[in-house]
Scaffold this motif. Structure first.
Motif, PDB file in Angstrom:
ATOM      1  N   GLY A 116      37.490  28.598  70.098  1.00  0.00           N
ATOM      2  CA  GLY A 116      37.625  30.093  69.914  1.00  0.00           C
ATOM      3  C   GLY A 116      36.723  30.635  68.789  1.00  0.00           C
ATOM      4  O   GLY A 116      35.941  30.023  68.332  1.00  0.00           O
ATOM      5  N   GLU A 117      36.876  31.907  68.432  1.00  0.00           N
ATOM      6  CA  GLU A 117      36.112  32.712  67.607  1.00  0.00           C
ATOM      7  C   GLU A 117      36.864  32.341  66.088  1.00  0.00           C
ATOM      8  O   GLU A 117      37.870  32.793  65.907  1.00  0.00           O
ATOM      9  CB  GLU A 117      36.248  34.176  67.609  1.00  0.00           C
ATOM     10  CG  GLU A 117      35.238  34.957  66.989  1.00  0.00           C
ATOM     11  CD  GLU A 117      35.117  36.398  67.148  1.00  0.00           C
ATOM     12  OE1 GLU A 117      34.955  37.233  66.184  1.00  0.00           O
ATOM     13  OE2 GLU A 117      35.410  36.579  68.451  1.00  0.00           O
ATOM     14  N   GLN A 118      35.854  31.677  65.263  1.00  0.00           N
ATOM     15  CA  GLN A 118      36.210  31.187  64.231  1.00  0.00           C
ATOM     16  C   GLN A 118      35.910  32.055  62.875  1.00  0.00           C
ATOM     17  O   GLN A 118      34.626  32.855  62.978  1.00  0.00           O
ATOM     18  CB  GLN A 118      35.496  29.964  63.637  1.00  0.00           C
ATOM     19  CG  GLN A 118      35.888  28.820  64.721  1.00  0.00           C
ATOM     20  CD  GLN A 118      35.001  27.677  64.678  1.00  0.00           C
ATOM     21  OE1 GLN A 118      34.227  27.363  63.672  1.00  0.00           O
ATOM     22  NE2 GLN A 118      35.149  26.562  65.579  1.00  0.00           N
ATOM     23  N   GLY A 119      36.544  32.350  62.155  1.00  0.00           N
ATOM     24  CA  GLY A 119      36.541  33.193  60.634  1.00  0.00           C
ATOM     25  C   GLY A 119      37.347  32.931  59.568  1.00  0.00           C
ATOM     26  O   GLY A 119      38.482  31.909  59.601  1.00  0.00           O
ATOM     27  N   GLU A 120      37.348  33.623  58.568  1.00  0.00           N
ATOM     28  CA  GLU A 120      38.032  33.727  57.252  1.00  0.00           C
ATOM     29  C   GLU A 120      38.044  32.192  56.672  1.00  0.00           C
ATOM     30  O   GLU A 120      39.359  31.685  56.515  1.00  0.00           O
ATOM     31  CB  GLU A 120      39.211  34.157  57.681  1.00  0.00           C
ATOM     32  CG  GLU A 120      39.467  35.536  57.970  1.00  0.00           C
ATOM     33  CD  GLU A 120      40.994  36.118  58.151  1.00  0.00           C
ATOM     34  OE1 GLU A 120      41.033  37.483  57.829  1.00  0.00           O
ATOM     35  OE2 GLU A 120      41.715  35.447  58.741  1.00  0.00           O
ATOM     36  N   PRO A 121      36.917  31.620  56.596  1.00  0.00           N
ATOM     37  CA  PRO A 121      36.756  29.834  56.046  1.00  0.00           C
ATOM     38  C   PRO A 121      37.573  30.230  54.655  1.00  0.00           C
ATOM     39  O   PRO A 121      37.254  31.008  53.796  1.00  0.00           O
ATOM     40  CB  PRO A 121      35.549  29.584  55.878  1.00  0.00           C
ATOM     41  CG  PRO A 121      34.698  31.077  55.763  1.00  0.00           C
ATOM     42  CD  PRO A 121      35.564  31.876  56.587  1.00  0.00           C
ATOM     43  N   ALA A 122      38.278  28.800  54.404  1.00  0.00           N
ATOM     44  CA  ALA A 122      38.770  28.616  53.031  1.00  0.00           C
ATOM     45  C   ALA A 122      38.681  27.275  52.882  1.00  0.00           C
ATOM     46  O   ALA A 122      39.387  26.276  53.615  1.00  0.00           O
ATOM     47  CB  ALA A 122      40.223  29.147  52.866  1.00  0.00           C
TER      48      ALA A 122
END
Length: 195
Positions: A116-122
């Motif tokens: 899937g499209e990955q974002g908002e890493p923490a």
């Protein structure tokens, strides 16, 4: 103007944020004790998404799709960069770009097995795990990956959106926004213990 994306070091001061005014963004610093507000970047740079190390000694931000460090300049990373989060020691960052999450130190994907499209890493404060938002078929869910083994699991589910993960200080849980059970676009905050 309008304030977005607050970032605070472990000491709690100063508070860094993105200020949008007159059609431009810039990174600002606010010292709560003295009430001093300072512009750290010029309007023309259109800087967004500040990220500060836990020690408060390094500040990253995004300008023109590139990752920059205040006082250091632009870093060579995959582009366009959308978000960034420091690893605990403040030597490198997890960045989202082109639908994946990468390590700024070597440009390699951090979560290659998550579809899937990955974002908002923490990155967890203990440096052991990565939380991120993954979008598939228009629905966002929070995933957690063990950085040492790359073992990942989907933390949230359903036909609703969960996103914007943030770690608790002891790395024992995540706080995230979700519109599950509330109606599309009407999120509330939830806590997921991970110990």
């Amino acid at each position: 103007g309008h304030a977005f994306h607050p970032a605070v070091p472990a000491s709690g001061s100063p508070i860094f944020f993105e200020l949008v005014s007159r059609g431009h963004s810039r990174i600002m610093s606010f010292e709560p004790r003295t009430k001093v507000l300072s512009a750290l970047t010029p309007e023309a740079l259109n800087a967004t998404h500040p990220a500060v190390t836990a020690s408060g000694d390094r500040l990253a931000f995004i300008a023109g799709g590139t990752l920059r460090i205040l006082g250091q300049g632009e870093l060579a990373t995959p582009r366009p960069v959308e978000e960034a989060a420091w690893f605990p020691l403040g030597r490198h960052l997890a960045i989202s770009a082109r639908g994946a999450v990468y390590d700024s130190a070597d440009g390699k994907p951090l979560a290659p097995g998550i579809p899937g499209e990955q974002g908002e890493p923490a990155v967890s404060p203990d440096g052991m795990r990565l939380a991120l938002t993954v979008t598939r078929r228009g629905i966002r869910h929070v995933w957690v990956e063990e950085l040492s083994t790359k073992a990942a699991r989907e933390l949230t589910g359903g036909d609703c959106n969960s996103y914007a993960p943030a770690w608790e200080a002891d790395s024992g849980g995540l706080i995230f926004a979700s519109d599950c059970g509330r109606g599309l676009g009407l999120p509330r905050l939830y806590r997921a213990p991970l110990r």
